[in-house]
Design an enzyme around this catalytic site. Structure first.
Site, PDB file in Angstrom:
ATOM      1  N   ASP A  20      -7.533   5.533  -1.667  1.00  0.00           N
ATOM      2  CA  ASP A  20      -7.191   4.359  -0.883  1.00  0.00           C
ATOM      3  C   ASP A  20      -6.664   3.243  -1.794  1.00  0.00           C
ATOM      4  O   ASP A  20      -7.378   2.807  -2.694  1.00  0.00           O
ATOM      5  CB  ASP A  20      -8.465   3.913  -0.143  1.00  0.00           C
ATOM      6  CG  ASP A  20      -8.288   2.624   0.622  1.00  0.00           C
ATOM      7  OD1 ASP A  20      -7.148   2.164   0.772  1.00  0.00           O
ATOM      8  OD2 ASP A  20      -9.309   2.072   1.086  1.00  0.00           O
ATOM      9  N   CYS A  33       0.813  -1.225   0.000  1.00  0.00           N
ATOM     10  CA  CYS A  33       0.000   0.000   0.000  1.00  0.00           C
ATOM     11  C   CYS A  33       0.844   1.272   0.000  1.00  0.00           C
ATOM     12  O   CYS A  33       0.514   2.244  -0.683  1.00  0.00           O
ATOM     13  CB  CYS A  33      -1.000   0.000   1.153  1.00  0.00           C
ATOM     14  SG  CYS A  33      -0.280  -0.193   2.796  1.00  0.00           S
ATOM     15  N   HIS A  38      -6.150   0.165  -0.987  1.00  0.00           N
ATOM     16  CA  HIS A  38      -6.508  -1.156  -0.468  1.00  0.00           C
ATOM     17  C   HIS A  38      -7.672  -1.796  -1.212  1.00  0.00           C
ATOM     18  O   HIS A  38      -8.666  -2.222  -0.612  1.00  0.00           O
ATOM     19  CB  HIS A  38      -6.825  -1.060   1.030  1.00  0.00           C
ATOM     20  CG  HIS A  38      -5.662  -0.601   1.856  1.00  0.00           C
ATOM     21  ND1 HIS A  38      -5.385   0.730   2.051  1.00  0.00           N
ATOM     22  CD2 HIS A  38      -4.705  -1.296   2.506  1.00  0.00           C
ATOM     23  CE1 HIS A  38      -4.305   0.843   2.804  1.00  0.00           C
ATOM     24  NE2 HIS A  38      -3.869  -0.369   3.095  1.00  0.00           N
TER      25      HIS A  38
END
Length: 386
Positions: free
Chosen positions: A260, A86, A262
């Site tokens: 994000d 990430c 993820h």
């Protein structure tokens, strides 16, 4: 292919709670429905009157996420970066933003039909293939030269140092990356990198890694962070919440806006966007809805990033930092110094491993890029043709 929006609401996405709660109403809660300012990479919008423009602006940023089924990576032959990549993806996003603004301009907006040659050059550089300049393969394997095993989680400073090395091998990008160590921007180091005597200014991506608390961010720094995101030179921030890296690109009231990483999507090539598969892959690099996080919930370890295309824009940034950012808290967010202390230990002083004996590719985009490993000198451009 599953829609990008559905993927973004998947179980491994932080945004599932932020946006998913509003799916039933048909309208995501990415931007609050009130008459307030929204700041996005140096631009100010009205949350109600300019909602569609805000979303178009967010969608035009490159959204780098976990990928699966890419070419095996490292000794463990990893084919996905889910769970460890990430922060690397956030590093990709800030570098991609710098390249987009440098080569396409801050007012450029992406569309699904976009086949602009410059845009494709940029997105191709972040595909998860061995030949891509800023692929997960290049970043992860270069991390080994900083004693970070492939598959190991990296911090903002390490990712910034890796990007600093990789841009040296990409002539087309025409970008220099400087990482300010010990929370100090050293002007002599920047001038040495960006403007050698008799030469024109080389566009600069300035990354300033910071530690703004022990376990929680110190609230006295929040006004300065907000002001950084308001500056026209802002490229956002690499940071996150504890143990989850995020790319911060703006704020609204007391909440930071972020993309994000993820979400796990399939790997592939955008190429020239000639096939349906290539067009779908291109769409997977864009997300229309940002998520929100309270500034107080941010991890105290982060890096603020700025792009200075010209010497004048760098001088303007210095003036803004001194007058509008560093004066907002005591101690200041970071320092600006003309020269480096004599005994300063920085990553520039590291003795890097020897460059592997490989045949460097020509500079043509048709040739594969093949670094995939160590760099012998982070301060000088390789003598071999690249």
């Amino acid at each position: 292919m599953d829609s990008v929006f559905e993927a973004y609401l998947g179980p491994d996405s932080i945004l599932a709670g932020a946006v998913g709660g509003a799916v039933g109403s048909g309208e995501p809660e990415d931007i609050p429905k009130r008459n307030t300012d929204v700041w996005l990479l140096g631009k100010r919008y009205n949350a109600i009157q300019e909602l569609d423009v805000i979303r178009r602006d967010i969608e035009s940023r490159l959204w780098c996420t976990y990928r699966h089924n890419f070419v095996p990576l490292g000794e463990m032959q990893l084919t996905s970066d889910k769970g460890w990549g990430c922060m690397l993806r956030c590093g990709q996003m800030v570098l991609a933003q710098a390249l987009i603004e440098l080569h396409l301009g801050r007012d450029w907006f992406w569309t699904r039909d976009c086949r602009d040659a410059t845009y494709l050059k940029i997105v191709n550089r972040f595909e998860d293939t061995r030949k891509s300049f800023y692929s997960i393969h290049q970043i992860a394997l270069m991390g080994e030269s900083q004693n970070k095993a492939v598959g190991e989680w990296l911090g903002p400073n390490t990712v910034a140092q890796i990007l600093k090395i990789l841009v040296r091998f990409d002539d087309w990008s025409s970008l220099a990356v400087h990482v300010a160590m010990d929370s100090t921007v050293v002007l002599d180091d920047i001038f040495l990198r960006c403007q050698e005597p008799g030469e024109t200014w080389k566009p600069l991506l300035l990354i300033v890694p910071l530690r703004l608390g022990i376990s929680d961010i110190n609230p006295m720094y929040i006004p300065a962070l907000k002001r950084c995101l308001e500056l026209s030179s802002s490229c956002g921030m690499i940071g996150g919440r504890p143990n989850q890296a995020l790319y911060f690109l703006g704020y609204v009231d007391d909440e930071v806006l972020y993309l994000d990483p993820h979400t796990t999507q399939r790997a592939g090539a955008v190429g020239e966007k000639e096939t349906t598969a290539e067009r779908e892959l291109d769409e997977s690099y864009h997300q229309r809805y940002a998520a929100r996080l309270s500034f107080s919930a941010m991890d105290p370890s982060l890096a603020v990033c700025f792009l200075c295309k010209t010497r004048d824009s760098f001088d303007e940034l210095l003036q803004q930092l001194r007058q509008e950012v560093l004066s907002l808290c005591t101690p200041a967010l970071f320092e600006i110094s003309q020269s480096r202390a004599v005994d300063w230990d920085t990553a520039d002083d590291i003795e890097w491993p020897a460059m592997p004996d490989i045949d460097w590719p020509a500079s043509s985009d048709s040739e594969p890029f093949a670094l995939l490993g160590n760099s012998s000198d982070v301060d000088s451009k390789p003598s071999a043709p690249i």
